[in-house]
Write a protein that holds these residues in place. Structure first.
Motif, PDB file in Angstrom:
ATOM      1  N   CYS A  29      -2.659  -1.994  14.789  1.00  0.00           N
ATOM      2  CA  CYS A  29      -3.385  -0.800  14.347  1.00  0.00           C
ATOM      3  C   CYS A  29      -3.134  -0.636  12.856  1.00  0.00           C
ATOM      4  CB  CYS A  29      -2.919   0.446  15.094  1.00  0.00           C
ATOM      5  SG  CYS A  29      -3.818   1.926  14.595  1.00  0.00           S
ATOM      6  N   GLY A  30      -4.181  -0.635  12.087  1.00  0.00           N
ATOM      7  CA  GLY A  30      -4.039  -0.516  10.641  1.00  0.00           C
ATOM      8  C   GLY A  30      -4.490   0.820  10.100  1.00  0.00           C
ATOM      9  N   ARG A  31      -4.739   1.786  10.983  1.00  0.00           N
ATOM     10  CA  ARG A  31      -5.221   3.086  10.521  1.00  0.00           C
ATOM     11  C   ARG A  31      -4.100   3.857   9.827  1.00  0.00           C
ATOM     12  NH1 ARG A  31      -8.203   2.524  15.521  1.00  0.00           N
ATOM     13  NH2 ARG A  31      -6.432   3.310  16.670  1.00  0.00           N
ATOM     14  N   PRO A  32      -4.467   4.793   8.948  1.00  0.00           N
ATOM     15  CA  PRO A  32      -3.451   5.587   8.254  1.00  0.00           C
ATOM     16  C   PRO A  32      -2.700   6.507   9.222  1.00  0.00           C
ATOM     17  CG  PRO A  32      -5.656   5.997   7.330  1.00  0.00           C
ATOM     18  CD  PRO A  32      -5.812   5.061   8.471  1.00  0.00           C
ATOM     19  N   GLU A  34      -5.524   8.788  16.528  1.00  0.00           N
ATOM     20  CA  GLU A  34      -5.868   8.365  17.883  1.00  0.00           C
ATOM     21  C   GLU A  34      -4.627   8.140  18.736  1.00  0.00           C
ATOM     22  OE1 GLU A  34      -8.004   4.673  20.227  1.00  0.00           O
ATOM     23  OE2 GLU A  34      -8.488   5.002  18.128  1.00  0.00           O
ATOM     24  N   HIS A  35      -3.638   7.423  18.194  1.00  0.00           N
ATOM     25  CA  HIS A  35      -2.437   7.137  18.974  1.00  0.00           C
ATOM     26  C   HIS A  35      -1.579   8.387  19.176  1.00  0.00           C
ATOM     27  CE1 HIS A  35      -3.149   2.751  17.959  1.00  0.00           C
ATOM     28  NE2 HIS A  35      -3.162   2.829  19.280  1.00  0.00           N
ATOM     29  N   SER A  58       0.838  -1.195   0.000  1.00  0.00           N
ATOM     30  CA  SER A  58       0.000   0.000   0.000  1.00  0.00           C
ATOM     31  C   SER A  58       0.873   1.244   0.000  1.00  0.00           C
ATOM     32  CB  SER A  58      -0.896  -0.005   1.234  1.00  0.00           C
ATOM     33  OG  SER A  58      -1.574   1.218   1.328  1.00  0.00           O
ATOM     34  N   ARG A 105       0.955   3.353   7.339  1.00  0.00           N
ATOM     35  CA  ARG A 105       0.084   2.920   8.427  1.00  0.00           C
ATOM     36  C   ARG A 105       0.719   3.215   9.772  1.00  0.00           C
ATOM     37  NH1 ARG A 105      -4.729   2.305   6.190  1.00  0.00           N
ATOM     38  NH2 ARG A 105      -4.535   1.284   4.197  1.00  0.00           N
ATOM     39  N   CYS A 106      -0.115   3.215  10.795  1.00  0.00           N
ATOM     40  CA  CYS A 106       0.329   3.443  12.161  1.00  0.00           C
ATOM     41  C   CYS A 106       1.314   2.346  12.562  1.00  0.00           C
ATOM     42  CB  CYS A 106      -0.879   3.443  13.093  1.00  0.00           C
ATOM     43  SG  CYS A 106      -0.488   3.787  14.818  1.00  0.00           S
ATOM     44  N   CYS A 148      -1.203   7.021  13.980  1.00  0.00           N
ATOM     45  CA  CYS A 148      -2.510   7.470  13.520  1.00  0.00           C
ATOM     46  C   CYS A 148      -2.988   8.603  14.424  1.00  0.00           C
ATOM     47  CB  CYS A 148      -3.512   6.317  13.537  1.00  0.00           C
ATOM     48  SG  CYS A 148      -3.861   5.684  15.188  1.00  0.00           S
TER      49      CYS A 148
END
Length: 139
Positions: A27-30, A63-64, A17, A21-22, A61
């Motif tokens: 965690c797979g969020r951008p 959130e983190h 990809s 990613r995070c 990401c």
């Protein structure tokens, strides 16, 4: 028909990809921010997403990056890139609301609200819609 099974493709099936990613486990969020540790200063620096992925930096990401805490005795420095929209303060919103109210008033009521009994012509002011032309004292 071959007994060896299906023919393997020259192109791998796990396409990489382009979205970073995070770095946090599971965690797979951008990623939106990059974390770097400055060990000499006991500082964790969290800034905008770096242009290139570096092996000694961690992409996080949203959130983190918001929940980031540093080890005991360390400082966290949060850098902003300045490109994001800044949230207006209460004073900014109040000033904007007052300007809109002032522009919507007829000239007579606007003069009353300012505390002057005369209309705008007595101050050298001309109104055209919501715009105001102020004459210089020299003219």
């Amino acid at each position: 028909m071959s007994r060896r099974g299906p023919v393997k493709s020259a192109v791998p099936s796990n396409v990489v990809s382009l979205v970073r990613r995070c770095s946090r486990t599971a965690c797979g969020r951008p990623a939106v921010a990059t974390l770097t540790y400055v060990y000499a200063d006991s500082t964790a620096v969290l800034g905008p997403l770096a242009t290139y992925a570096e092996p000694h930096c961690y992409d996080l990401c949203a959130e983190h990056s918001e929940r980031l805490t540093a080890p005991r005795g360390w400082d966290v420095v949060r850098l902003s890139d300045g490109s994001g929209p800044s949230r207006p303060s209460g004073d900014d919103l109040e000033a904007l609301a007052n300007a809109v109210r002032e522009a919507a008033r007829p000239p007579e009521r606007a003069a009353e609200a300012r505390g002057t009994g005369a209309g705008p012509q007595s101050t050298g002011e001309t109104r055209r819609g919501h715009l105001r032309v102020l004459r210089s004292p020299d003219s």
